[in-house]
Design a protein around this motif. Structure first.
Motif, PDB file in Angstrom:
ATOM      1  N   ASP A 107      -2.962   8.394   2.538  1.00  0.00           N
ATOM      2  CA  ASP A 107      -3.443   7.342   3.442  1.00  0.00           C
ATOM      3  C   ASP A 107      -3.692   7.801   4.869  1.00  0.00           C
ATOM      4  O   ASP A 107      -3.586   7.022   5.809  1.00  0.00           O
ATOM      5  CB  ASP A 107      -2.440   6.180   3.419  1.00  0.00           C
ATOM      6  CG  ASP A 107      -3.145   4.843   3.240  1.00  0.00           C
ATOM      7  OD1 ASP A 107      -4.372   4.800   3.426  1.00  0.00           O
ATOM      8  OD2 ASP A 107      -2.459   3.855   2.920  1.00  0.00           O
TER       9      ASP A 107
ATOM     10  N   ASP B 251       0.848  -1.198   0.000  1.00  0.00           N
ATOM     11  CA  ASP B 251       0.000   0.000   0.000  1.00  0.00           C
ATOM     12  C   ASP B 251       0.886   1.253   0.000  1.00  0.00           C
ATOM     13  O   ASP B 251       1.156   1.840   1.045  1.00  0.00           O
ATOM     14  CB  ASP B 251      -0.900  -0.029   1.244  1.00  0.00           C
ATOM     15  CG  ASP B 251      -1.956   1.067   1.217  1.00  0.00           C
ATOM     16  OD1 ASP B 251      -1.948   1.889   0.293  1.00  0.00           O
ATOM     17  OD2 ASP B 251      -2.785   1.089   2.153  1.00  0.00           O
TER      18      ASP B 251
ATOM     19  N   HIS C 220      -3.736  -2.282   5.570  1.00  0.00           N
ATOM     20  CA  HIS C 220      -3.764  -1.520   6.829  1.00  0.00           C
ATOM     21  C   HIS C 220      -3.516  -2.405   8.053  1.00  0.00           C
ATOM     22  O   HIS C 220      -4.108  -2.189   9.116  1.00  0.00           O
ATOM     23  CB  HIS C 220      -5.059  -0.709   6.950  1.00  0.00           C
ATOM     24  CG  HIS C 220      -5.156   0.356   5.891  1.00  0.00           C
ATOM     25  ND1 HIS C 220      -6.214   1.224   5.782  1.00  0.00           N
ATOM     26  CD2 HIS C 220      -4.306   0.702   4.867  1.00  0.00           C
ATOM     27  CE1 HIS C 220      -6.018   2.052   4.751  1.00  0.00           C
ATOM     28  NE2 HIS C 220      -4.869   1.735   4.178  1.00  0.00           N
TER      29      HIS C 220
HETATM   30 ZN    ZN Z   1      -3.899   2.534   2.533  1.00  0.00          ZN
END
Ligand code: ZN
Ligand code: AHN
Length: 334
Positions: A182, A149, A305
């Motif tokens: 994010d 990510d 996450h």
């Molecule tokens: Zn993320």
């Protein structure tokens, strides 16, 4: 008799090599009916891309406001400057869900900036400050490595940038590394308008492009493009805002044999950086994003996450699948 075998052997050898399918055949296309342009798609190097991912992760979590974040910004800027003299670090202030004001650094590298006909390729380079989807609640405030990510998309783009510096495609290309993507509200702290606290860097850039009035034919965003057996369904906002680009990219992926990765089914809509570019900047932009409705988080790849989004989830072949596809699309534009 001996000679007959010998001749047959030689013949088979030459027929064999003659028919062998080259990995990247040089294609000749008619360009506006006058001159012929030879298109060679450079070989995407997955080892190089992997190293670019690892180098980012090695700084530690790239959480906005931290030393790892600013050191990684310098690394990315210097790396891109080694590929093109046209690198801009756009600095702006953004406001988070918990009312922090953060410095946002979008890093933009342009290739053949004088060309009108261009596309942009993007990924976010920051990583999430909290592992709020970790199965262990004691990790919910721990920052993540964001190997997949964040770093995976940037790694693929750095490898593409390296090729852009070595051989020019017909069109101009901008590589945009968005910051503060994010920092969305954690699971246990939902706020109203929470969705618009994602993609803060892309929202800033969409309202304040690095070149006034910036336009491109289209954009391709990469998000979580490094996990083993990644699955990229056709994300719903991409299908809504940029159906033709989506078709073009998926068709190319299938032509290259990546049918198992680029799925023809629709994926759920994601408030990712491309959403704001489509909405605010109005450049048709797609998101190649690993979605998995069967995962425990219900939408994204399994370790999304969590503290397990680290280098161990990165698979070189997936980086190659995405890098090869995007490079083929870019180098075949005219
Ligand atoms: Zn993320
Ligand atoms: C939402 O969950 C609404 N957006 C998440 C986009 C994202 C986060 N991509 C990577 N990390």
């Amino acid at each position: 008799m001996k000679y007959t075998y010998y001749i047959i052997f030689i013949l088979i050898f030459f027929i064999g090599t003659g028919c062998k399918d080259q990995k990247h055949p040089s294609k000749t296309v008619q360009d506006s009916g006058i001159k012929k342009v030879s298109i060679q798609i450079p070989d995407f190097n997955e080892d190089s891309a992997y190293l670019f991912v690892k180098n980012q992760v090695d700084f530690g979590p790239r959480v906005p406001g931290t030393r790892a974040h600013s050191r990684c910004a310098s690394y990315l800027t210097e790396k891109l400057k080694s590929y093109t003299p046209h690198v801009i670090v756009q600095n702006g202030k953004v406001r988070t869900f918990n009312d922090l004001t953060l410095n946002c650094n979008n890093i933009i590298a342009s290739f053949q900036p004088e060309k009108q006909s261009r596309v942009f390729l993007a990924a976010h380079w920051d990583s999430r400050p909290f592992a709020d989807h970790d199965p262990d609640p004691s990790n919910h405030k721990t920052p993540i490595d964001g190997a997949n990510d964040g770093a995976s998309g940037v790694g693929v783009l750095l490898e593409i940038a390296r090729h852009l510096s070595l051989s020019e495609p017909i069109i101009g290309v901008d590589i945009i590394l968005f910051d503060v993507e994010d920092y969305g509200p954690p699971q246990d702290n939902q706020v109203s308008e929470g969705n618009d606290f994602w993609g803060l860097g892309s929202q800033y850039w969409s309202r304040n492009p690095h070149v006034p009035g910036y336009m491109a034919r289209y954009g391709i965003l990469l998000d979580m493009v490094g996990a083993e057996n990644a699955r990229f369904p056709q994300e719903a906002f991409s299908k809504y805002y940029a159906p033709d680009i989506l078709k073009k990219v998926w068709k190319k992926a299938h032509k290259l044999g990546y049918n198992d990765y680029f799925l023809l089914e629709e994926g759920s809509p994601i408030n990712d950086d491309h959403y704001y570019v489509n909405k605010i900047r109005k450049i048709p932009t797609i998101d190649i994003i690993h979605l998995d409705p069967a995962s425990s988080n219900g939408s994204f790849f399994e370790y999304w996450h969590t503290i397990n989004d680290n280098m161990s989830v990165i698979d070189k072949y997936t980086l190659n699948v995405v890098g090869h596809t995007v490079m083929a699309v870019v180098y075949e534009e005219r």
